[in-house]
Motif scaffolding. Structure first.
Motif, short mmCIF file in Angstrom:
data_model
loop_
_atom_site.label_atom_id
_atom_site.label_comp_id
_atom_site.label_asym_id
_atom_site.label_seq_id
_atom_site.Cartn_x
_atom_site.Cartn_y
_atom_site.Cartn_z
N HIS A 45 0.83 -1.21 0.00
CA HIS A 45 0.00 0.00 0.00
C HIS A 45 0.86 1.25 0.00
O HIS A 45 0.58 2.21 -0.73
N TRP B 290 2.17 2.37 -3.37
CA TRP B 290 1.25 2.95 -4.35
C TRP B 290 0.52 4.20 -3.88
O TRP B 290 -0.16 4.85 -4.68
N ASP C 146 1.73 7.32 -5.81
CA ASP C 146 1.36 7.20 -7.23
C ASP C 146 -0.13 7.49 -7.45
O ASP C 146 -0.50 8.18 -8.40
N ASP C 147 -0.97 6.94 -6.58
CA ASP C 147 -2.41 7.19 -6.70
C ASP C 147 -2.71 8.68 -6.53
O ASP C 147 -3.53 9.24 -7.26
N TYR C 148 -2.05 9.30 -5.58
CA TYR C 148 -2.27 10.73 -5.35
C TYR C 148 -1.78 11.57 -6.52
O TYR C 148 -2.51 12.43 -7.02
N SER D 43 -1.31 10.78 -9.61
CA SER D 43 -2.06 10.56 -10.85
C SER D 43 -3.53 10.97 -10.73
O SER D 43 -4.29 10.85 -11.69
N GLN E 110 -5.86 9.59 -8.91
CA GLN E 110 -6.74 8.43 -8.74
C GLN E 110 -7.30 8.42 -7.31
O GLN E 110 -6.98 7.55 -6.51
N ASP F 100 -10.25 7.78 -6.15
CA ASP F 100 -11.08 6.64 -5.78
C ASP F 100 -10.20 5.47 -5.33
O ASP F 100 -10.49 4.82 -4.32
N ARG F 101 -9.09 5.23 -6.02
CA ARG F 101 -8.16 4.18 -5.60
C ARG F 101 -7.46 4.56 -4.30
O ARG F 101 -7.23 3.71 -3.44
N LEU F 102 -7.13 5.84 -4.15
CA LEU F 102 -6.49 6.31 -2.93
C LEU F 102 -7.41 6.11 -1.73
O LEU F 102 -6.98 5.67 -0.66
N ARG G 281 -7.59 2.41 -0.93
CA ARG G 281 -6.34 2.01 -0.30
C ARG G 281 -6.28 2.48 1.16
O ARG G 281 -5.89 1.74 2.06
#
Length: 133
Positions: free
Chosen positions: A54, A57, A60-62, A64, A66, A68-70, A73
């Protein structure tokens, strides 16, 4: 935060964020376990591996966008922190979810940074001392 020195030049103060160790992080390391506690070390190791994935990533999620993925997570980190007994880590991960739900870019950035520091600190502590060769 700027300061003036005696010659009239400016000096910039550097702020270095640091989290203090808590009891929950000290109890995490399998190196001090014995007997029954050592039987649970495989659960702790699996949880630490998941936490490291976790952590890898989160940024990277932040970056980009993303969110919803953040958020997913961060919610997973809340549950994982609860399983590992890392209360403060779980609280900060829940704060990240709150910052995503109530769009506040500055608060999200600061809180996510704190979460990443706490996760890194917990993983570093759990790895134990580095042996010298």
């Amino acid at each position: 935060m700027d300061h003036q020195n005696q010659q009239g030049g400016s000096v910039v103060a550097q702020l270095v964020p640091k989290e203090s160790f808590g009891q929950d992080v000290r109890a995490l390391s399998p190196f001090g376990m014995d007997g029954d506690e050592f039987d649970h070390s495989d659960v702790i190791c699996a949880g630490l591996e998941e936490m490291s994935r976790h952590l890898r990533w989160l940024d990277d999620d932040y970056q980009s966008g993303q969110f919803d993925r953040l958020e997913t997570r961060a919610r997973s980190i809340v549950l994982l922190a609860d399983q590992l007994g890392l209360r403060r880590l779980g609280q900060v991960a829940a704060d990240v979810v709150y910052c995503i739900d109530d769009p506040d870019e500055v608060a999200l950035t600061a809180t996510l940074s704190r979460l990443m520091r706490l996760m890194t600190q917990a993983l570093d502590h759990a790895a134990g001392p580095i042996s010298t060769y």
